[in-house]
Design a protein around this motif. Structure first.
Motif, PDB file in Angstrom:
ATOM      1  N   MET A   1      35.919  43.808  21.029  1.00  0.00           N
ATOM      2  CA  MET A   1      36.682  42.992  19.753  1.00  0.00           C
ATOM      3  C   MET A   1      38.180  43.062  20.474  1.00  0.00           C
ATOM      4  N   GLN A   2      38.486  41.510  20.541  1.00  0.00           N
ATOM      5  CA  GLN A   2      39.904  40.962  20.926  1.00  0.00           C
ATOM      6  C   GLN A   2      40.792  41.370  19.908  1.00  0.00           C
ATOM      7  N   THR A   3      40.755  41.402  18.601  1.00  0.00           N
ATOM      8  CA  THR A   3      41.591  41.870  17.532  1.00  0.00           C
ATOM      9  C   THR A   3      42.036  43.215  18.000  1.00  0.00           C
ATOM     10  N   ILE A   4      41.138  44.158  18.145  1.00  0.00           N
ATOM     11  CA  ILE A   4      41.497  45.454  18.244  1.00  0.00           C
ATOM     12  C   ILE A   4      42.316  45.543  19.649  1.00  0.00           C
ATOM     13  N   ALA A   5      41.777  45.070  20.822  1.00  0.00           N
ATOM     14  CA  ALA A   5      42.603  45.232  21.899  1.00  0.00           C
ATOM     15  C   ALA A   5      44.149  44.488  21.633  1.00  0.00           C
ATOM     16  N   THR A   6      44.068  43.399  21.182  1.00  0.00           N
ATOM     17  CA  THR A   6      45.397  42.825  20.902  1.00  0.00           C
ATOM     18  C   THR A   6      46.358  43.838  20.215  1.00  0.00           C
ATOM     19  N   ARG A   7      45.683  44.509  18.834  1.00  0.00           N
ATOM     20  CA  ARG A   7      46.518  45.558  18.448  1.00  0.00           C
ATOM     21  C   ARG A   7      47.150  46.656  19.191  1.00  0.00           C
ATOM     22  N   ARG A   8      46.042  47.193  20.017  1.00  0.00           N
ATOM     23  CA  ARG A   8      46.465  48.214  20.941  1.00  0.00           C
ATOM     24  C   ARG A   8      47.363  47.853  21.879  1.00  0.00           C
ATOM     25  N   ARG A   9      47.430  46.594  22.348  1.00  0.00           N
ATOM     26  CA  ARG A   9      48.587  46.247  23.423  1.00  0.00           C
ATOM     27  C   ARG A   9      49.688  46.166  22.938  1.00  0.00           C
ATOM     28  N   ARG A  10      49.800  45.344  21.634  1.00  0.00           N
ATOM     29  CA  ARG A  10      51.293  45.759  20.847  1.00  0.00           C
ATOM     30  C   ARG A  10      51.744  46.692  20.493  1.00  0.00           C
ATOM     31  N   THR A  11      50.928  47.775  19.943  1.00  0.00           N
ATOM     32  CA  THR A  11      51.300  48.963  19.838  1.00  0.00           C
ATOM     33  C   THR A  11      51.796  49.920  20.903  1.00  0.00           C
ATOM     34  N   GLU A  12      50.987  49.589  21.903  1.00  0.00           N
ATOM     35  CA  GLU A  12      51.444  50.401  23.281  1.00  0.00           C
ATOM     36  C   GLU A  12      52.828  49.850  23.498  1.00  0.00           C
ATOM     37  N   ALA A  13      53.401  48.508  23.538  1.00  0.00           N
ATOM     38  CA  ALA A  13      54.240  47.933  23.885  1.00  0.00           C
ATOM     39  C   ALA A  13      55.641  48.674  22.986  1.00  0.00           C
ATOM     40  N   VAL A  14      55.335  48.736  21.862  1.00  0.00           N
ATOM     41  CA  VAL A  14      56.295  49.279  20.873  1.00  0.00           C
ATOM     42  C   VAL A  14      56.417  50.758  21.128  1.00  0.00           C
ATOM     43  N   ARG A  15      55.408  51.331  21.459  1.00  0.00           N
ATOM     44  CA  ARG A  15      55.588  52.881  22.048  1.00  0.00           C
ATOM     45  C   ARG A  15      56.320  53.004  23.104  1.00  0.00           C
ATOM     46  N   VAL A  16      56.182  52.245  24.206  1.00  0.00           N
ATOM     47  CA  VAL A  16      56.895  52.128  25.092  1.00  0.00           C
ATOM     48  C   VAL A  16      58.434  52.008  25.055  1.00  0.00           C
ATOM     49  N   GLN A  17      58.722  50.955  24.282  1.00  0.00           N
ATOM     50  CA  GLN A  17      60.120  50.600  23.875  1.00  0.00           C
ATOM     51  C   GLN A  17      60.772  51.679  23.270  1.00  0.00           C
ATOM     52  N   GLU A  18      60.265  52.036  22.272  1.00  0.00           N
ATOM     53  CA  GLU A  18      60.899  53.237  21.216  1.00  0.00           C
ATOM     54  C   GLU A  18      61.012  54.693  22.265  1.00  0.00           C
ATOM     55  N   ARG A  19      59.956  54.731  23.129  1.00  0.00           N
ATOM     56  CA  ARG A  19      60.037  56.040  23.763  1.00  0.00           C
ATOM     57  C   ARG A  19      61.308  55.909  24.791  1.00  0.00           C
ATOM     58  N   GLN A  20      61.646  54.632  25.455  1.00  0.00           N
ATOM     59  CA  GLN A  20      62.557  54.568  26.287  1.00  0.00           C
ATOM     60  C   GLN A  20      63.889  54.436  25.702  1.00  0.00           C
ATOM     61  N   ALA A  21      64.123  54.071  24.309  1.00  0.00           N
ATOM     62  CA  ALA A  21      65.312  53.897  23.442  1.00  0.00           C
ATOM     63  C   ALA A  21      65.430  55.423  23.063  1.00  0.00           C
ATOM     64  N   ALA A  22      64.423  56.307  22.766  1.00  0.00           N
ATOM     65  CA  ALA A  22      64.783  57.508  22.302  1.00  0.00           C
ATOM     66  C   ALA A  22      65.326  58.440  23.424  1.00  0.00           C
ATOM     67  N   LEU A  23      64.571  58.236  24.759  1.00  0.00           N
ATOM     68  CA  LEU A  23      64.784  59.062  25.970  1.00  0.00           C
ATOM     69  C   LEU A  23      66.364  58.613  26.329  1.00  0.00           C
ATOM     70  N   ARG A  24      66.670  57.457  26.286  1.00  0.00           N
ATOM     71  CA  ARG A  24      68.226  57.050  26.383  1.00  0.00           C
ATOM     72  C   ARG A  24      69.203  57.961  25.696  1.00  0.00           C
ATOM     73  N   LYS A  25      68.932  58.184  24.481  1.00  0.00           N
ATOM     74  CA  LYS A  25      69.790  58.984  23.362  1.00  0.00           C
ATOM     75  C   LYS A  25      69.619  60.503  23.833  1.00  0.00           C
ATOM     76  N   LEU A  26      68.496  60.947  24.714  1.00  0.00           N
ATOM     77  CA  LEU A  26      68.176  62.311  24.783  1.00  0.00           C
ATOM     78  C   LEU A  26      68.188  62.554  26.117  1.00  0.00           C
ATOM     79  N   SER A  27      69.098  61.992  26.722  1.00  0.00           N
ATOM     80  CA  SER A  27      69.317  62.031  28.413  1.00  0.00           C
ATOM     81  C   SER A  27      69.594  63.424  28.929  1.00  0.00           C
ATOM     82  N   HIS A  28      70.197  64.141  27.976  1.00  0.00           N
ATOM     83  CA  HIS A  28      70.657  65.534  28.359  1.00  0.00           C
ATOM     84  C   HIS A  28      69.432  66.471  28.213  1.00  0.00           C
TER      85      HIS A  28
END
Length: 90
Positions: A1-28
């Motif tokens: 199902m293309q819609t599910i795959a698209t939703r998962r890809r977008r969610t994964e992109a957000v997950r990666v962005q938010e993880r990077q942002a959080a880890l920049r603030k928690l670099s210690h």
């Protein structure tokens, strides 16, 4: 199902962005803690997506998939081949 795959890809992109942002603030933090945070975020995303994915797959088996996929595409602003086809028919 293309819609599910698209939703998962977008969610994964957000997950990666938010993880990077959080880890920049928690670099210690030591690497073991950053690995725990990464694991926590991935686990949370997977758990949040699991039940809706299973229900959509079940709906595909009982003929309700199109209406649910249309709702998913609408709610998450997904421009998938299925949702585009639906728009053209209306």
């Amino acid at each position: 199902m293309q819609t599910i795959a698209t939703r998962r890809r977008r969610t994964e992109a957000v997950r990666v962005q938010e993880r990077q942002a959080a880890l920049r603030k928690l670099s210690h933090l030591p690497p073991s803690d950053t690995r725990r945070i990464t694991h926590l975020i991935r686990t949370l995303v997977n758990k949040l997506l699991h039940e809706p994915t299973v229900r959509l797959q079940q709906a595909a088996g009982n003929g309700r998939a199109h209406e649910l996929l249309d709702a998913l595409a609408y709610l998450f602003n997904l421009d998938t081949p299925h949702s585009v086809g639906e728009k053209e028919r209306k």
